[in-house]
Design a protein around this motif. Structure first.
Motif, short mmCIF file in Angstrom:
data_model
loop_
_atom_site.label_atom_id
_atom_site.label_comp_id
_atom_site.label_asym_id
_atom_site.label_seq_id
_atom_site.Cartn_x
_atom_site.Cartn_y
_atom_site.Cartn_z
N VAL A 48 0.83 -1.21 0.00
CA VAL A 48 0.00 0.00 0.00
C VAL A 48 0.86 1.26 0.00
N MET A 49 1.89 1.27 0.84
CA MET A 49 2.74 2.45 0.94
C MET A 49 3.55 2.68 -0.33
N THR A 50 3.93 1.60 -1.01
CA THR A 50 4.59 1.76 -2.31
C THR A 50 3.63 2.36 -3.32
N GLY A 51 2.38 1.90 -3.28
CA GLY A 51 1.38 2.47 -4.17
C GLY A 51 1.18 3.95 -3.94
N LEU A 52 1.21 4.38 -2.69
CA LEU A 52 1.07 5.81 -2.39
C LEU A 52 2.21 6.62 -2.99
N LEU A 53 3.43 6.07 -2.96
CA LEU A 53 4.56 6.76 -3.57
C LEU A 53 4.37 6.90 -5.08
N VAL A 54 3.81 5.87 -5.69
CA VAL A 54 3.54 5.95 -7.13
C VAL A 54 2.49 7.02 -7.42
N HIS A 55 1.42 7.05 -6.61
CA HIS A 55 0.40 8.08 -6.79
C HIS A 55 0.98 9.47 -6.63
N LEU A 56 1.86 9.64 -5.65
CA LEU A 56 2.49 10.94 -5.44
C LEU A 56 3.34 11.33 -6.66
N SER A 57 4.08 10.37 -7.19
CA SER A 57 4.90 10.64 -8.38
C SER A 57 4.04 11.02 -9.57
N TYR A 84 -10.59 -6.69 -8.83
CA TYR A 84 -9.41 -7.28 -8.21
C TYR A 84 -9.67 -7.62 -6.75
N LEU A 85 -10.37 -6.76 -6.03
CA LEU A 85 -10.69 -7.02 -4.63
C LEU A 85 -11.61 -8.23 -4.48
N GLN A 118 -0.59 -7.53 -3.83
CA GLN A 118 -2.01 -7.29 -3.63
C GLN A 118 -2.25 -5.91 -3.03
N GLY A 119 -1.47 -5.56 -2.01
CA GLY A 119 -1.60 -4.24 -1.41
C GLY A 119 -1.27 -3.14 -2.40
N PHE A 120 -0.21 -3.34 -3.17
CA PHE A 120 0.21 -2.36 -4.17
C PHE A 120 -0.86 -2.16 -5.24
N THR A 121 -1.35 -3.27 -5.79
CA THR A 121 -2.32 -3.19 -6.88
C THR A 121 -3.63 -2.59 -6.41
N THR A 122 -4.07 -2.97 -5.22
CA THR A 122 -5.32 -2.42 -4.68
C THR A 122 -5.23 -0.90 -4.52
N ILE A 124 -3.10 1.18 -6.14
CA ILE A 124 -2.92 1.81 -7.44
C ILE A 124 -4.25 1.91 -8.19
N LEU A 125 -5.12 0.90 -8.03
CA LEU A 125 -6.38 0.87 -8.76
C LEU A 125 -7.50 1.63 -8.05
N ASN A 126 -7.16 2.39 -7.01
CA ASN A 126 -8.16 3.20 -6.31
C ASN A 126 -8.08 4.65 -6.82
N PRO A 127 -9.03 5.08 -7.66
CA PRO A 127 -8.96 6.43 -8.22
C PRO A 127 -9.11 7.52 -7.17
N LYS A 128 -9.71 7.19 -6.02
CA LYS A 128 -9.87 8.19 -4.97
C LYS A 128 -8.52 8.65 -4.42
N VAL A 129 -7.53 7.76 -4.44
CA VAL A 129 -6.20 8.15 -3.96
C VAL A 129 -5.58 9.15 -4.92
N ALA A 130 -5.73 8.91 -6.22
CA ALA A 130 -5.20 9.85 -7.21
C ALA A 130 -5.82 11.22 -7.05
#
Length: 214
Positions: A48-57, A84-85, A118-122, A124-130
């Motif tokens: 999940v935290m890796t996904g957040l870094l990708v969203h930030l980038s 996916y979930l 799984q945490g990363f993909t979940t 990344i695929l959440n548009p609300k985070v973007a």
């Protein structure tokens, strides 16, 4: 100082409240911890935290803004994330129901790469985070101080550093509880069912998300 002190103080307060409020990331890590123990929860947290870094980038280069502005891109991410979930959660519910009359021993945690991805993909695929990074962070940027991308980066990293210990604490707490409860096959099946329903519930929540008009 690059960041405006008053705006940064307001950001810290708002970011702390948002971090502590139970959301999809928290529930995913909770489900992973209940389903596979503390190690699984921590691996899910790392993903999940890796996904957040990708969203930030992506926010820094403007991709998230395009997703927020495009109904098609938003819906594509939303439905892909929900599917996916369900793919993760449904087998856990089915297994719990299938084994309800069978005494089985506790199973080992899934492979590390599986929980991480799984945490990363979940995430990344959440548009609300973007949209969060596009709509929330810029409110605390002081244009007169210049270097807006750097300000956004510092704000995003601050939010990330808040979320890391929180999700790790959720993983450890849920994992410790699961380890204690899994001594009996019946509770193991119940935890499988609960964690599976958490993932399916997150999918339903994601399907019900609607993009706010610009």
């Amino acid at each position: 100082m690059i960041l405006d002190p008053q705006l940064y103080a307001l950001f810290l307060t708002a970011a702390l409240v948002l971090t502590l409020a139970p959301g999809p990331d928290t529930m995913f890590v909770l489900g992973a911890g209940l389903g596979g123990g503390a190690r699984s929860g921590l691996l899910a947290s790392a993903g999940v935290m890796t996904g957040l870094l990708v969203h930030l980038s992506l926010a820094l280069v403007g991709v998230s803004a395009l997703i927020a502005a495009s109904p098609l891109a938003f819906d594509a991410l939303r439905w892909a994330g929900a599917a996916y979930l369900i793919w993760i959660g449904a087998p856990l519910v089915v297994r719990a129901w299938r084994d309800r009359h069978v005494a089985v021993a506790s199973e080992p945690a899934p492979p590390s790469t599986r929980l991480y991805w799984q945490g990363f993909t979940t995430n990344i695929l959440n548009p609300k985070v973007a949209i969060f990074y596009v709509a929330f962070l810029p409110q605390f940027v002081a244009p007169e101080r210049g270097a807006a991308p750097l300000q956004l980066l510092l704000l995003g990293l601050t939010h990330w550093l808040m979320g890391l210990p929180y999700l790790c604490a959720v993983a450890l707490a849920s994992g410790s509880t699961a380890a204690w409860l899994r001594s009996a096959p019946a509770t193991r099946r119940a935890l499988d069912a609960i964690s599976g329903l958490v993932f399916v519930g997150l999918a339903v929540r994601l399907v019900l998300v609607r993009r706010k008009p610009a």
